[in-house]
Design an enzyme around this catalytic site. Structure first.
Site, PDB file in Angstrom:
ATOM      1  N   PHE A 131       0.857  -1.189   0.000  1.00 23.67           N
ATOM      2  CA  PHE A 131       0.000   0.000   0.000  1.00 23.67           C
ATOM      3  C   PHE A 131       0.887   1.231   0.000  1.00 23.67           C
ATOM      4  CE2 PHE A 131      -2.422   3.508   1.730  1.00 23.67           C
ATOM      5  CZ  PHE A 131      -3.601   3.415   1.003  1.00 23.67           C
ATOM      6  N   ASP A 218       9.289   2.726   1.706  1.00 22.82           N
ATOM      7  CA  ASP A 218       8.118   3.496   2.116  1.00 22.82           C
ATOM      8  C   ASP A 218       7.944   3.280   3.617  1.00 22.82           C
ATOM      9  OD1 ASP A 218       5.591   4.321   2.859  1.00 22.82           O
ATOM     10  OD2 ASP A 218       4.580   3.489   1.103  1.00 22.82           O
ATOM     11  N   LYS A 247       2.863  10.602   7.954  1.00 24.52           N
ATOM     12  CA  LYS A 247       2.119  10.208   9.155  1.00 24.52           C
ATOM     13  C   LYS A 247       2.717  10.740  10.463  1.00 24.52           C
ATOM     14  CE  LYS A 247      -0.272   6.051   7.411  1.00 24.52           C
ATOM     15  NZ  LYS A 247      -1.681   6.219   7.692  1.00 24.52           N
TER      16      LYS A 247
END
Ligand SMILES: Cc1ncc(COP(=O)(O)O)c(C=O)c1O
Length: 401
Positions: A131, A218, A247
């Protein structure tokens, strides 16, 4: 109370609760009922809600200067870049506003790296169940057809392989001379909380070195202290060429970063990429407070003890061990795969006063903050176990009815 939910484009399946304040590992609803936060806004509030250092930094910066433009030098941005590069060994940083944008930057950087080597259609290797975000390039790199359905055509130039198959990557290297990079989450999050084996990542590093491909991590979800080191690669011991995060970097203030080192840090030139808000003074001040706090207090050392306390509380209160298929993850990315679907589980968690998340169908995902006390970690784990029990009881009742 009047609600205006219908005025929001219905892209999310939302739970019937809203929160009015937060403090540390607790969120409070409109009636001031506390909930232990085992989600952290999906790996965002790693320092807990309203951490005093972050609140102070945001407040002071809001009173001084919120936004200028990347037309000008931005001191807070340069200071944050210096802190991040010192702490990671990367050489430079591009700041953006989200994880997807960080990955868009990495994908553009990899393509430009290929273009500068004379490769016309550069390809990037990505993994199944990955993702990387919802914007078009990040979505194309994402390995979940359900999320892509109806949004085609996807961007071309991605080669997808199974997550634990290093041979498949070697075969791609032999077959395709246009590959320029590999993009992976060292610990897959949305895909079900799967850490990639250290040996696999070492082999990936070796393949990238052999073919002059960029190894791109990532760390949008697994970074910023969550997995027992500032960035997960530091615990794993495999250094990428490109490191993307977001985040937890701003603890709730939107900011993303794409860091690069070596040849990768030489690729981008004026005009290649940009974004209006990226790295503005407000976001950088918040992130500076976050990173200074993480480093100053070595807060990532709390990841493993909190994980242990959550799982201890969970096991103590779990009525039936057979409900659990596997416990996975690293540090405060905790995945508990159940043997049965998790329908209604999040609501059962709310009833218990704990916030939990479910990903990849049957995996309970817990992402508690690094500031959680051992006591609350045990309560969280116990609450999740009780919620599973309540869900099982409801499912049995419904079947029997
Ligand atoms: C590993 C990973 N990459 C990228 C993203 C996308 O980040 P954002 O939602 O900030 O665009 C996420 C979000 O869940 C993620 O977990």
């Amino acid at each position: 109370m009047t609600t205006y939910a219908s005025r929001i484009m219905p892209t999310y399946g939302r739970l019937p609760v809203s929160f009015s304040r937060g403090a540390g590992e607790l969120l409070f609803d409109g009636d001031d009922r506390p909930y232990i936060d085992g989600v952290s806004g999906i790996a965002v509030t790693n320092l807990g809600h309203c951490h005093p250092a972050v609140t102070k930094a945001i407040t002071a910066q809001a009173g001084a200067l919120v936004h200028t433009s990347n037309l000008y030098r931005i001191d807070t941005q340069e200071a944050l870049a210096a802190t991040l590069t010192d702490a990671t060994g990367m050489d430079n940083v591009f700041f953006c506003n989200s994880g997807a944008e960080g990955n868009e930057t990495a994908i553009k950087l990899a393509r430009q790296y290929g273009a500068q080597k004379g490769i016309e259609h550069p390809g990037i290797v990505v993994l199944e169940a990955a993702f990387h975000g919802r914007t078009m390039a990040a979505l194309s790199a994402t390995g979940n057809e359900k999320l892509q359905l109806g949004f085609g055509p996807m961007l071309e130039g991605f080669y997808r392989v199974a997550r634990d198959d290093i041979e498949a990557i070697s075969r791609l290297a032999e077959a395709h001379a246009n590959i320029v990079a590999v993009l992976v989450e060292p610990i897959q999050g949305e895909g079900g909380v799967y850490p990639l084996p250290v040996e696999y990542l070492k082999q990936l590093r070796a393949i990238c070195d052999q073919h002059q491909w960029l190894l791109m991590f990532d760390e949008v979800q697994c970074g910023n202290g969550r997995c027992g080191s500032l960035y997960a690669f530091q615990r794993i011991g495999v250094t990428p060429d490109v490191l993307v995060t977001a985040k937890g970097l701003g603890n709730g203030v939107p900011i993303g970063a794409c860091m690069a080192r070596g040849d990768a840090a030489e690729v981008m030139a004026p005009g290649h990429h940009g974004t209006t808000y990226g790295g503005n003074p407000l976001a950088c001040s918040a992130a500076q407070a976050v990173v200074d706090t993480l480093i100053g207090e070595q807060l990532w050392d709390r990841a493993d003890p909190i994980r242990a306390a959550v799982l201890e509380g969970f096991r103590e209160r779990l009525a039936e061990p057979g409900w659990v298929r596997e416990v996975r993850g690293t540090g405060l990315m905790i995945g508990i795969e159940l043997t049965l679907p998790c329908d209604g589980l999040v609501q059962c968690g709310l009833d218990q006063g704990v916030l939990l998340n479910v990903t990849a169908g049957r995996t309970v995902r817990l992402l508690p903050p690094l500031v959680m006390s051992d006591e609350n970690a045990r309560v969280l784990g116990g609450g999740v176990a009780e919620a599973i029990g309540a869900m099982m009881a409801r499912q049995t009742q419904t079947k029997g009815a």
